[in-house]
Write a protein that holds these residues in place. Structure first.
Motif, mmCIF file in Angstrom:
data_model
loop_
_atom_site.group_PDB
_atom_site.id
_atom_site.type_symbol
_atom_site.label_atom_id
_atom_site.label_comp_id
_atom_site.label_asym_id
_atom_site.label_seq_id
_atom_site.Cartn_x
_atom_site.Cartn_y
_atom_site.Cartn_z
ATOM 1 N N SER A 1 -27.847 23.085 17.915
ATOM 2 C CA SER A 1 -29.010 23.979 17.925
ATOM 3 C C SER A 1 -28.600 25.392 18.307
ATOM 4 O O SER A 1 -29.079 26.372 17.722
ATOM 5 C CB SER A 1 -30.071 23.451 18.892
ATOM 6 O OG SER A 1 -30.505 22.161 18.507
ATOM 7 N N THR A 2 -27.698 25.513 19.278
ATOM 8 C CA THR A 2 -27.202 26.827 19.679
ATOM 9 C C THR A 2 -26.410 27.468 18.544
ATOM 10 O O THR A 2 -26.553 28.663 18.257
ATOM 11 C CB THR A 2 -26.318 26.696 20.926
ATOM 12 O OG1 THR A 2 -27.083 26.100 21.982
ATOM 13 C CG2 THR A 2 -25.814 28.048 21.390
ATOM 14 N N MET B 1 -33.328 25.739 7.000
ATOM 15 C CA MET B 1 -32.566 26.219 8.149
ATOM 16 C C MET B 1 -31.993 27.607 7.895
ATOM 17 O O MET B 1 -31.979 28.459 8.787
ATOM 18 C CB MET B 1 -31.453 25.223 8.498
ATOM 19 C CG MET B 1 -31.969 23.930 9.122
ATOM 20 S SD MET B 1 -30.651 22.867 9.806
ATOM 21 C CE MET B 1 -29.968 22.152 8.307
ATOM 22 N N LYS C 1 -34.614 30.190 8.262
ATOM 23 C CA LYS C 1 -34.986 30.395 9.664
ATOM 24 C C LYS C 1 -33.884 31.089 10.453
ATOM 25 O O LYS C 1 -34.155 32.003 11.238
ATOM 26 C CB LYS C 1 -35.308 29.035 10.290
ATOM 27 C CG LYS C 1 -35.645 29.073 11.779
ATOM 28 C CD LYS C 1 -37.011 29.658 12.041
ATOM 29 C CE LYS C 1 -37.402 29.486 13.497
ATOM 30 N NZ LYS C 1 -38.713 30.121 13.788
ATOM 31 N N PHE C 2 -32.615 30.665 10.248
ATOM 32 C CA PHE C 2 -31.548 31.095 11.149
ATOM 33 C C PHE C 2 -30.441 31.938 10.514
ATOM 34 O O PHE C 2 -29.760 32.665 11.218
ATOM 35 C CB PHE C 2 -30.900 29.864 11.801
ATOM 36 C CG PHE C 2 -31.847 29.019 12.588
ATOM 37 C CD1 PHE C 2 -32.481 29.519 13.712
ATOM 38 C CD2 PHE C 2 -32.111 27.715 12.201
ATOM 39 C CE1 PHE C 2 -33.348 28.738 14.452
ATOM 40 C CE2 PHE C 2 -32.983 26.911 12.933
ATOM 41 C CZ PHE C 2 -33.610 27.426 14.059
ATOM 42 N N GLN D 1 -36.030 30.100 23.563
ATOM 43 C CA GLN D 1 -35.378 30.125 22.251
ATOM 44 C C GLN D 1 -34.754 28.772 21.920
ATOM 45 O O GLN D 1 -34.855 28.294 20.785
ATOM 46 C CB GLN D 1 -34.310 31.214 22.217
ATOM 47 C CG GLN D 1 -34.847 32.626 22.158
ATOM 48 C CD GLN D 1 -33.723 33.646 22.305
ATOM 49 O OE1 GLN D 1 -32.842 33.521 23.160
ATOM 50 N NE2 GLN D 1 -33.766 34.678 21.459
ATOM 51 N N ALA E 1 -28.886 28.713 15.850
ATOM 52 C CA ALA E 1 -29.614 29.927 16.211
ATOM 53 C C ALA E 1 -28.706 31.141 16.346
ATOM 54 O O ALA E 1 -29.128 32.276 16.099
ATOM 55 C CB ALA E 1 -30.376 29.703 17.515
ATOM 56 N N GLU F 1 -37.539 26.286 21.042
ATOM 57 C CA GLU F 1 -38.093 26.523 19.706
ATOM 58 C C GLU F 1 -37.123 26.069 18.626
ATOM 59 O O GLU F 1 -37.532 25.532 17.578
ATOM 60 C CB GLU F 1 -38.430 28.007 19.543
ATOM 61 C CG GLU F 1 -39.605 28.453 20.397
ATOM 62 C CD GLU F 1 -39.838 29.954 20.347
ATOM 63 O OE1 GLU F 1 -39.030 30.663 19.681
ATOM 64 O OE2 GLU F 1 -40.816 30.419 20.955
ATOM 65 N N THR F 2 -35.824 26.258 18.857
ATOM 66 C CA THR F 2 -34.825 25.838 17.884
ATOM 67 C C THR F 2 -34.777 24.325 17.776
ATOM 68 O O THR F 2 -34.765 23.758 16.675
ATOM 69 C CB THR F 2 -33.435 26.382 18.269
ATOM 70 O OG1 THR F 2 -33.487 27.800 18.344
ATOM 71 C CG2 THR F 2 -32.390 25.969 17.235
ATOM 72 N N LEU G 1 -28.830 31.795 24.403
ATOM 73 C CA LEU G 1 -30.237 31.543 24.117
ATOM 74 C C LEU G 1 -31.025 31.389 25.418
ATOM 75 O O LEU G 1 -30.556 30.765 26.371
ATOM 76 C CB LEU G 1 -30.390 30.273 23.282
ATOM 77 C CG LEU G 1 -29.686 30.222 21.924
ATOM 78 C CD1 LEU G 1 -30.040 28.923 21.225
ATOM 79 C CD2 LEU G 1 -30.061 31.414 21.059
ATOM 80 N N ARG H 1 -32.751 18.227 10.798
ATOM 81 C CA ARG H 1 -31.331 18.099 11.133
ATOM 82 C C ARG H 1 -30.674 16.971 10.341
ATOM 83 O O ARG H 1 -29.470 16.963 10.123
ATOM 84 C CB ARG H 1 -31.204 17.856 12.646
ATOM 85 C CG ARG H 1 -29.885 17.352 13.155
ATOM 86 C CD ARG H 1 -28.792 18.386 13.034
ATOM 87 N NE ARG H 1 -27.551 17.886 13.616
ATOM 88 C CZ ARG H 1 -26.734 17.012 13.048
ATOM 89 N NH1 ARG H 1 -27.042 16.496 11.877
ATOM 90 N NH2 ARG H 1 -25.628 16.633 13.643
#
Length: 200
Positions: free
Chosen positions: A146-147, A86, A89-90, A162, A150, A165-166, A158, A175
């Motif tokens: 998720s928000t 994670m 990615k983020f 987006q 990201a 995809e998240t 988002l 998760r």
């Protein structure tokens, strides 16, 4: 049995991490409390703090504002390897434990539900006894987390793409997972250092 790692930390959620209502709901990890150990029953998780205080997790059936779902989400589990994915990615704001799982397992390997098999066995580092967790389920990612993943501060709303995809990235156990104490056991205690095995 196959060793998959050792417990790195244990924690509880005394209150909800998803704040607000409707589209304005957002994720706030500040209520999370790391504890010395977890007392686990079929009803859920009770945190035992360093000062001796007891803290009910909000997914415990006896919590006054319980978020337990028919006993299926009483215990939550995450992996440090998933957090690394994670972060890659983020970003660095996704520190170990920030998704709110009760049990964080130190592991260099990522796992799907199929990889974990039917049950997990936890071996106490204190007594050597084994305790079993069953009914493993994927903890599906919610929109607020998720928000947050990201875009930590929510400065850039988002797009639908987006968000999609998240959510897809966080599926399949990235998760985390839910579990339940095995029916044959009334209670157990888990803490950092305990070994975790999958039974396939």
């Amino acid at each position: 049995m196959q060793l998959i790692g050792h417990i790195k930390q244990v924690q509880v959620q005394p209150s909800p991490l998803k704040i607000g209502h409707g589209p304005a709901k957002y994720y706030d990890p500040s209520p999370l409390r790391r504890v010395n150990s977890l007392h686990i029953t079929k009803s859920g998780v009770l945190g035992l703090a360093e000062d001796g205080s007891q803290i009910l997790d909000i997914h415990h059936a006896d919590h006054p504002n319980t978020r337990q779902n028919d006993g299926l989400n009483g215990i939550s589990i995450g992996f440090t390897s998933h957090y690394q994915a994670m972060r890659d990615k983020f970003g660095a704001h996704l520190t170990d434990g920030i998704a709110g799982e009760n049990i964080l397992i130190e592991s260099a390997t990522s796992y799907t539900l199929n990889d974990l098999g039917q049950r997990l066995a936890i071996q106490s580092s204190q007594s050597g006894d084994y305790y079993y967790l069953t009914q493993l389920l994927v903890a599906a990612p919610c929109v607020p987390f998720s928000t947050f993943a990201a875009d930590q501060y929510g400065l850039m709303p988002l797009s639908n793409q987006q968000l999609k995809e998240t959510l897809q990235f966080l599926l399949n156990g990235t998760r985390g997972f839910y579990a339940t104490l095995d029916d044959a056991q009334a209670a157990c205690t888990m803490q950092a250092g305990d070994a975790v095995y999958c039974i396939v």
